[in-house]
Design a protein around this motif. Structure first.
Motif, PDB file in Angstrom:
ATOM      1  N   ASP A   1     -16.561 -26.449  18.789  1.00 40.54           N
ATOM      2  CA  ASP A   1     -17.527 -27.552  18.968  1.00 40.54           C
ATOM      3  C   ASP A   1     -17.280 -28.683  17.975  1.00 40.54           C
ATOM      4  O   ASP A   1     -17.835 -29.778  18.121  1.00 40.54           O
ATOM      5  N   ILE A   2     -16.493 -28.417  16.926  1.00 38.84           N
ATOM      6  CA  ILE A   2     -16.248 -29.437  15.887  1.00 38.84           C
ATOM      7  C   ILE A   2     -15.250 -30.470  16.411  1.00 38.84           C
ATOM      8  O   ILE A   2     -14.162 -30.120  16.877  1.00 38.84           O
ATOM      9  N   ASP A   3     -15.613 -31.752  16.310  1.00 36.32           N
ATOM     10  CA  ASP A   3     -14.720 -32.795  16.818  1.00 36.32           C
ATOM     11  C   ASP A   3     -14.147 -33.680  15.705  1.00 36.32           C
ATOM     12  O   ASP A   3     -13.423 -34.628  15.973  1.00 36.32           O
ATOM     13  N   MET A   4     -14.477 -33.361  14.452  1.00 35.05           N
ATOM     14  CA  MET A   4     -13.927 -34.136  13.327  1.00 35.05           C
ATOM     15  C   MET A   4     -13.986 -33.259  12.074  1.00 35.05           C
ATOM     16  O   MET A   4     -15.007 -32.618  11.818  1.00 35.05           O
ATOM     17  N   VAL A   5     -12.879 -33.235  11.320  1.00 38.00           N
ATOM     18  CA  VAL A   5     -12.850 -32.477  10.055  1.00 38.00           C
ATOM     19  C   VAL A   5     -12.474 -33.442   8.941  1.00 38.00           C
ATOM     20  O   VAL A   5     -11.445 -34.124   9.019  1.00 38.00           O
ATOM     21  N   ILE A   6     -13.324 -33.525   7.934  1.00 33.40           N
ATOM     22  CA  ILE A   6     -13.005 -34.342   6.763  1.00 33.40           C
ATOM     23  C   ILE A   6     -12.983 -33.417   5.545  1.00 33.40           C
ATOM     24  O   ILE A   6     -13.940 -32.672   5.314  1.00 33.40           O
ATOM     25  N   VAL A   7     -11.889 -33.462   4.803  1.00 32.68           N
ATOM     26  CA  VAL A   7     -11.817 -32.703   3.549  1.00 32.68           C
ATOM     27  C   VAL A   7     -11.755 -33.695   2.387  1.00 32.68           C
ATOM     28  O   VAL A   7     -10.870 -34.549   2.336  1.00 32.68           O
ATOM     29  N   ALA A   8     -12.721 -33.586   1.496  1.00 30.37           N
ATOM     30  CA  ALA A   8     -12.703 -34.374   0.263  1.00 30.37           C
ATOM     31  C   ALA A   8     -11.998 -33.531  -0.780  1.00 30.37           C
ATOM     32  O   ALA A   8     -12.465 -32.432  -1.114  1.00 30.37           O
ATOM     33  N   THR A   9     -10.872 -34.026  -1.284  1.00 31.81           N
ATOM     34  CA  THR A   9     -10.128 -33.277  -2.300  1.00 31.81           C
ATOM     35  C   THR A   9      -9.225 -34.192  -3.106  1.00 31.81           C
ATOM     36  O   THR A   9      -8.717 -35.193  -2.581  1.00 31.81           O
ATOM     37  N   ALA A  10      -9.049 -33.839  -4.380  1.00 32.88           N
ATOM     38  CA  ALA A  10      -8.062 -34.511  -5.227  1.00 32.88           C
ATOM     39  C   ALA A  10      -6.917 -33.558  -5.523  1.00 32.88           C
ATOM     40  O   ALA A  10      -5.991 -33.900  -6.250  1.00 32.88           O
TER      41      ALA A  10
END
Ligand code: UT7
Length: 322
Positions: A75-84
């Motif tokens: 069902d997920i249509d967008m994945v954002i990963v915040a990472t350094a």
């Protein structure tokens, strides 16, 4: 206006198994449990195992958030990963996470705003959802800061740890006053030298190590955070006295206390988890959020403030009705 609001539908987090106590740190560098606890409030940090990457932590946290939302990964249509601390210079860690979760539709990308990454992602996600580009978005803050620490520098290595936290954000019509109310983002590139990593593909062709002038960062953090919290209320009919819970970036217990004091907010409204995992950069806000949701502190209808500040400098805040 299309009437869509961005609602937090699920929360999850993951910490690697290995715990390193302050006593163990004192065997590596010239420090003590007493100094670390008194100056930072940190008791321990989690460190990823050999071969355990930022994407692995992100996938574990993401799975839990998806489960909590009561939906399927499909069902997920967008994945954002915040990472350094991405697995590789490219592609984005988010794309690996997308594949690891078995998601084959939609888009995935990383956000790089260091410790403010999750709060930056929260605002970006809200705009994508309200703009109609995503309906079910998985936002993850995930880091393996242990890999960019100078383990001989006692002024930094005792402060950070590894971990991941995630939320599923859902676009809803008719959500009433539920959902994200306002966000504010700031940055100031002139403060680069106070907190940075001394390497990169275009400069040294190495990963580099974290360098920080802690005392200077501390002063800016308290002022910037207090300012941005005031600003996020502008244009709303709410004020800091309406906050039920502050979920701050977990860098240092003293920063959390000083910021709350400056804003006139009672300390018992501040969610504090820094003692258990140290500074996990972009993972720290969702790690704290997950704890406070799971233990029943944050409940439907509560006004929750997320805030963070980090390298860049970057800083930001979001207000959300749970
Ligand atoms: O997440 C991104 C944002 N980052 C932050 O928000 C971090 C902000 N900064 C801080 O949290 C604090 O400034 C620190 C925890 C990094 C340092 O605390 P401080 O109270 O500002 O200490 P300081 O840097 O002023 O150092 C005090 C003393 C120094 O010794 P002298 O010069 O007074 O003799 C340091 O060398 O403590 C010494 N010191 C240590 N001693 C034992 C520094 N690190 C250590 C250590 N163990 N690990």
């Amino acid at each position: 206006m299309n009437g869509i609001r961005t609602v937090v539908a699920g929360v999850g987090s993951y910490l690697p198994d290995r715990i390193v106590t302050n006593a163990e740190m004192a065997r590596m560098v010239d420090t003590s449990d007493e100094w670390i606890v008194e100056r930072t409030g940190i008791n321990q940090r989690h460190i990823a195992a050999d071969g355990e990457y930022t994407s692995d932590l992100a996938i574990a946290a993401g799975k839990r958030a998806i489960e909590d939302a009561g939906i399927d990964a499909g069902d997920i249509d967008m994945v954002i990963v915040a990472t350094a601390t991405p697995d590789e210079t490219f592609p984005a860690t988010a794309v690996k996470v997308q594949a690891g979760l078995g998601i084959t539709q939609g888009a995935a990308f990383d956000i790089q705003a260091v410790c403010s990454g999750f709060v930056y992602g929260f605002s970006v996600a809200d705009n994508l959802i309200r703009g109609g580009m995503s309906k079910n978005l998985l936002l993850i803050g995930a880091e393996t800061f242990s890999r960019i620490l100078d383990w001989e520098d006692r002024t930094t290595c005792v402060l950070f740890g590894d971990g991941a936290g995630a939320v599923v954000l859902r676009g809803e019509q008719g959500a009433g006053d539920r959902g994200i109310i306002a966000s504010k983002l700031r940055s100031d590139g002139t403060k680069h030298d106070l907190l940075y990593v001394d390497g990169g593909p275009s400069t040294t062709q190495t990963t580099g190590k974290l360098r920080m002038r802690g005392r200077d960062v501390f002063k800016h953090a308290v002022n910037n955070l207090a300012d941005i919290v005031q600003e996020v209320f502008e244009g709303t009919d709410l004020s800091p006295s309406d906050i039920d819970w502050i979920v701050p970036h977990q860098a240092n217990r003293r920063i959390l206390d000083a910021t709350a004091r400056k804003l006139g907010i009672a300390p018992d409204k501040v969610v504090v988890t820094v003692q258990d995992h140290g500074n996990t950069s972009a993972a720290s806000v969702p790690l704290a959020l997950d704890r406070a949701v799971r233990d029943g502190r944050i409940k439907r209808g509560d006004l929750v403030l997320l805030e963070a500040m980090g390298g860049g400098f970057t800083w930001g805040a979001s207000l959300v009705r749970w």
